[in-house]
Every structure is written in structure tokens, then in C-alpha cells.
Design a protein around this motif. Structure first.
Motif, PDB file in Angstrom:
ATOM      1  N   UNK A   7       0.311   7.815   3.281  1.00  0.00           N
ATOM      2  CA  UNK A   7      -0.913   8.602   3.215  1.00  0.00           C
ATOM      3  C   UNK A   7      -0.596  10.085   3.271  1.00  0.00           C
ATOM      4  N   UNK A   8      -1.355  10.872   2.557  1.00  0.00           N
ATOM      5  CA  UNK A   8      -1.149  12.312   2.522  1.00  0.00           C
ATOM      6  C   UNK A   8      -1.751  12.944   3.770  1.00  0.00           C
ATOM      7  N   UNK A  45       0.811  -1.219   0.000  1.00  0.00           N
ATOM      8  CA  UNK A  45       0.000   0.000   0.000  1.00  0.00           C
ATOM      9  C   UNK A  45       0.848   1.275   0.000  1.00  0.00           C
ATOM     10  N   UNK A  46       2.129   1.169  -0.191  1.00  0.00           N
ATOM     11  CA  UNK A  46       3.021   2.329  -0.223  1.00  0.00           C
ATOM     12  C   UNK A  46       2.697   3.180  -1.451  1.00  0.00           C
ATOM     13  N   UNK A  90      -1.327  20.442   1.345  1.00  0.00           N
ATOM     14  CA  UNK A  90      -1.468  18.990   1.249  1.00  0.00           C
ATOM     15  C   UNK A  90      -0.077  18.423   1.019  1.00  0.00           C
ATOM     16  N   UNK A  91       0.390  17.613   1.990  1.00  0.00           N
ATOM     17  CA  UNK A  91       1.756  17.102   1.985  1.00  0.00           C
ATOM     18  C   UNK A  91       1.745  15.611   1.666  1.00  0.00           C
TER      19      UNK A  91
END
Length: 119
Positions: free
Chosen positions: A71-72, A33-34, A65-66
Motif C-alpha cells: 500500500x502507498x 494483493x501485492x 506519495x511513496x
């Protein structure tokens, strides 16, 4: 000879998993899931730079938004410093964070007032 010693009987009966195997399975599942950093369009990069500069000049709140591999995440604050167009300092409610421009996916100017503490 007992049936447990024939064929796969010994392994079928024990049903044991070593911690090393369990750790390897969990690590493999995480890698599946990376996330990968998307390539941004030049227009989006221009908008990001303009919003960071505007927040810095007018001490306006900026929502960023990083990108993160797992996950962001979003952070909201005012830009108080820019370091050689490589990263900027975002003043948050509880401190600050240095953010690399290469990790930013998008920015948006927020209409709310944020109190900025300067050094």
C-alpha cells in the motif's frame, strides 16, 4: 470395518490444519494483493524533481506519495538534503526519513509552514 476408516472418512472426521499449512495460506493471500510499481511518465518524473528541488531551496513543505508493495503512503515535510539524485532527506515532525527517488509516485508543494531543524 468402521465407516470412518473407509474412503475419505478419516480425514473428514479429523478436520485438523497444521500451522505450516495455515502460514502458507496466509502468505499466498498476501502475495495476491501485492502491488507493483507503476512506470511513471517523463513529465511526472520532471515534476517530482522540480518539487523536491523547490522544497530544498526554499524550505517549503512537500507532500510525497511513496510506493509500497502492500500500500502507498504519504509523508509531509521539508527536504533538507539531496544525495546524488538517488534519494533525499525529508524532515518530518518527529525526525526525518531518507526516501529513494525510485519509490516516489508523486509530489506536491504544501502551503503550510513546517519548522525545519538543521544539524
Amino acid at each position: 470395518m468402521s465407516k470412518t476408516l473407509q474412503g475419505n472418512g478419516l480425514w473428514e472426521r479429523s478436520r485438523m490444519m497444521l500451522t505450516q499449512h495455515k502460514d502458507e495460506i496466509l502468505q499466498t493471500n498476501k502475495e495476491i494483493i501485492k502491488l507493483k510499481m507503476p512506470v511513471l511518465h517523463e513529465d511526472e518524473i520532471t515534476i517530482i524533481n522540480q518539487n523536491v528541488a523547490r522544497s530544498y531551496a526554499h524550505k517549503e513543505a512537500l507532500e510525497v506519495l511513496i510506493f509500497g508493495e502492500w500500500g502507498n503512503r504519504k509523508e509531509t515535510g521539508a527536504v533538507t538534503s539531496i544525495h546524488h539524485q538517488k534519494k533525499f532527506k525529508l524532515e518530518l515532525d518527529l525526525g526525518y526519513e531518507w526516501i529513494d527517488f525510485s519509490e516516489v509516485l508523486s509530489t506536491k508543494i504544501v502551503d503550510s509552514e513546517i519548522e525545519v531543524f538543521t544539524d
